[in-house]
Scaffold this motif. Structure first.
Motif, PDB file in Angstrom:
ATOM      1  N   GLN A   1       0.922  -1.048   0.231  1.00  0.00           N
ATOM      2  CA  GLN A   1      -0.168  -0.078   0.219  1.00  0.00           C
ATOM      3  C   GLN A   1       1.321   1.218  -0.054  1.00  0.00           C
ATOM      4  O   GLN A   1       1.334   1.678   0.935  1.00  0.00           O
ATOM      5  CB  GLN A   1      -0.857   0.145   1.372  1.00  0.00           C
ATOM      6  N   GLY A   2       0.740   2.395  -1.239  1.00  0.00           N
ATOM      7  CA  GLY A   2       1.496   3.474  -0.865  1.00  0.00           C
ATOM      8  C   GLY A   2       2.179   3.487  -1.616  1.00  0.00           C
ATOM      9  O   GLY A   2       3.385   4.251  -1.733  1.00  0.00           O
ATOM     10  N   ALA A   3       2.966   2.549  -1.772  1.00  0.00           N
ATOM     11  CA  ALA A   3       3.990   2.728  -3.171  1.00  0.00           C
ATOM     12  C   ALA A   3       4.017   3.114  -3.952  1.00  0.00           C
ATOM     13  O   ALA A   3       3.054   3.250  -4.892  1.00  0.00           O
ATOM     14  CB  ALA A   3       4.411   0.340  -3.006  1.00  0.00           C
ATOM     15  N   ALA A   4       5.673   3.363  -4.773  1.00  0.00           N
ATOM     16  CA  ALA A   4       5.166   3.799  -6.016  1.00  0.00           C
ATOM     17  C   ALA A   4       4.624   2.540  -6.997  1.00  0.00           C
ATOM     18  O   ALA A   4       4.853   1.590  -7.287  1.00  0.00           O
ATOM     19  CB  ALA A   4       6.819   3.872  -6.479  1.00  0.00           C
ATOM     20  N   ARG A   5       4.034   3.665  -8.539  1.00  0.00           N
ATOM     21  CA  ARG A   5       3.624   3.147  -9.803  1.00  0.00           C
ATOM     22  C   ARG A   5       4.318   2.332 -10.619  1.00  0.00           C
ATOM     23  O   ARG A   5       4.764   3.739 -11.827  1.00  0.00           O
ATOM     24  CB  ARG A   5       2.220   3.929  -9.819  1.00  0.00           C
TER      25      ARG A   5
ATOM     26  N   VAL B   1       0.396  -4.908 -20.473  1.00  0.00           N
ATOM     27  CA  VAL B   1       1.461  -4.277 -19.543  1.00  0.00           C
ATOM     28  C   VAL B   1       1.079  -5.701 -18.142  1.00  0.00           C
ATOM     29  O   VAL B   1      -0.289  -5.918 -18.031  1.00  0.00           O
ATOM     30  CB  VAL B   1       0.447  -2.772 -19.382  1.00  0.00           C
ATOM     31  N   TRP B   2       1.360  -5.410 -17.624  1.00  0.00           N
ATOM     32  CA  TRP B   2       1.662  -6.033 -16.095  1.00  0.00           C
ATOM     33  C   TRP B   2       1.433  -5.487 -15.173  1.00  0.00           C
ATOM     34  O   TRP B   2       2.635  -4.157 -14.848  1.00  0.00           O
ATOM     35  CB  TRP B   2       2.552  -7.528 -16.000  1.00  0.00           C
ATOM     36  N   LEU B   3       0.634  -5.414 -14.067  1.00  0.00           N
ATOM     37  CA  LEU B   3       1.010  -4.070 -12.388  1.00  0.00           C
ATOM     38  C   LEU B   3       1.043  -5.335 -11.553  1.00  0.00           C
ATOM     39  O   LEU B   3       0.004  -6.046 -11.200  1.00  0.00           O
ATOM     40  CB  LEU B   3      -0.802  -3.943 -12.551  1.00  0.00           C
ATOM     41  N   PRO B   4       1.354  -4.223  -9.949  1.00  0.00           N
ATOM     42  CA  PRO B   4       1.792  -5.464  -8.847  1.00  0.00           C
ATOM     43  C   PRO B   4       0.069  -5.057  -8.192  1.00  0.00           C
ATOM     44  O   PRO B   4      -1.237  -4.287  -8.651  1.00  0.00           O
ATOM     45  CB  PRO B   4       2.708  -4.529  -8.195  1.00  0.00           C
ATOM     46  N   LEU B   5      -0.198  -6.667  -7.583  1.00  0.00           N
ATOM     47  CA  LEU B   5      -1.607  -6.759  -6.685  1.00  0.00           C
ATOM     48  C   LEU B   5      -0.844  -6.805  -5.490  1.00  0.00           C
ATOM     49  O   LEU B   5      -0.450  -6.959  -5.141  1.00  0.00           O
ATOM     50  CB  LEU B   5      -2.067  -7.570  -7.502  1.00  0.00           C
ATOM     51  N   GLY B   6      -2.223  -5.966  -4.199  1.00  0.00           N
ATOM     52  CA  GLY B   6      -1.756  -6.270  -3.305  1.00  0.00           C
ATOM     53  C   GLY B   6      -3.343  -6.003  -3.161  1.00  0.00           C
ATOM     54  O   GLY B   6      -4.719  -5.858  -3.324  1.00  0.00           O
ATOM     55  N   PHE B   7      -3.356  -6.495  -1.348  1.00  0.00           N
ATOM     56  CA  PHE B   7      -5.022  -6.071  -0.745  1.00  0.00           C
ATOM     57  C   PHE B   7      -5.068  -5.658   0.074  1.00  0.00           C
ATOM     58  O   PHE B   7      -4.025  -5.589   1.201  1.00  0.00           O
ATOM     59  CB  PHE B   7      -5.826  -8.106  -0.520  1.00  0.00           C
TER      60      PHE B   7
END
Length: 340
Positions: free
Chosen positions: A140-144, A194-200
């Motif tokens: 959460q809040g990491a750089a995109r 494109v592959w984006l990071p996934l977090g919960f």
């Protein structure tokens, strides 16, 4: 067999253009249809997957009554499987979507996949430039940060090495390119760019969300000696142990978690239909071969006078047979080449 025999067989075919054209056309249609269907069936069912130890990769899916397709997983169920599944070495989740590019117009959208960074490790992916996504990128809040495909790199940035660090606008957000995947890498589909990071979030992980099934999918690597049936049984036991799932999905409700081979992502339950289609086109090919044989037989009967004359002149039977076989080989070769 010599050049004279080949030229003689070719002249005989040229003298009967109607027979030759019809035969080549029939064979081309049959070979073309069979080659097309076989390539599809082979690519979906039998072609080796471009991942390390693909036989150990499985898709974790759910089945519910009234829903023929996979409705996906809930985040608490995924966490329970990660923590307690003994038959799986590792598991990672992903989602697929389509995001507008740049100006937000739908026609300029890209197919993207949001995934947990561990999924790249499951697939054995290595970047050709930059780096892959890390766990920190999904916090959460990491750089995109994002990873793009080889094709996207070539088409949008002409293969420039300074593409790393550039920004790409997807939807309402700007993302920085952290890495580029090698040519040919495709997951979950060839259209993914494109592959984006996934977090919960904490709210998504709350047990109250255990029954909130959405578009969350998961890929896992099973242990070497773990059969799919035992993996599915263990996953069902873990799901039943979650109290929040016991109430909406009681004893009389059809709900289960299954482990299927990785190919099921693209094939689903259509294996039988694909094999039946291959059988049908093979039958069409056999019927076409029978029709072509009938044409050859009719042509041979029409040439009885020619055969009698060549016999009277001293032509050996094996020579006439060789000429007929050369004609058949030429027609079959031309039909197969045109069909393929």
């Amino acid at each position: 067999m010599n050049t004279f025999d080949l030229l003689h067989a070719m002249r005989r075919l040229v003298r009967t253009p109607g027979f030759s054209i019809v035969t080549v056309g029939l064979l081309a249609l049959a070979f073309g249809a069979f080659a097309c269907v076989f390539s599809v069936v082979y690519g979906l069912l039998y072609k080796p997957l471009p991942y390390p130890q693909p036989e150990r990769l499985v898709s974790i899916e759910t089945r519910m009554s009234g829903m023929p397709s996979n409705p996906g997983l809930s985040v608490p169920l995924l966490d329970a499987i990660k923590q307690h599944a003994q038959s799986l070495d590792s598991i990672a989740a992903y989602r697929t979507s389509e995001l507008p590019l740049g100006d937000g117009q739908r026609r300029n959208s890209l197919k993207v996949a949001r995934l947990e960074p561990a999924l790249f490790g499951l697939l054995g992916a290595q970047p050709v430039l930059g780096r892959l996504l890390a766990d920190e990128d999904a916090a959460q809040g990491a750089a995109r940060n994002v990873v793009i495909s080889w094709d996207e790199w070539q088409q949008r940035y002409a293969g420039a090495t300074d593409a790393i660090g550039r920004h790409i606008r997807l939807g309402d957000d700007n993302w920085q390119i952290a890495g580029i995947l090698p040519r040919g890498f495709a997951f979950p589909s060839r259209d993914t760019r494109v592959w984006l990071p996934l977090g919960f979030s904490v709210q998504e992980r709350a047990m109250s969300q255990a029954g909130s099934f959405g578009d969350l999918l998961a890929l896992a690597r099973k242990r070497n000696d773990a059969p799919l049936s035992s993996i599915s049984a263990e996953l069902n036991g873990l799901a039943k142990a979650i109290p929040e799932l016991a109430q909406p999905f009681g004893e009389n409700s059809y709900f289960r978690v299954v482990a299927t081979p990785l190919r099921s992502i693209w094939v689903g339950d259509r294996k039988a239909a694909l094999l039946l289609m291959l059988l049908a086109v093979a039958m069409v090919w056999l019927v076409t071969a029978a029709n072509v044989a009938n044409l050859f037989l009719a042509r041979a009967l029409a040439r009885r006078h020619e055969s009698a004359l060549t016999t009277a002149l001293g032509a050996a039977p094996w020579r006439r047979t060789r000429t007929a076989m050369l004609e058949a080989a030429m027609l079959c070769g031309a039909g197969a080449l045109l069909g393929c």
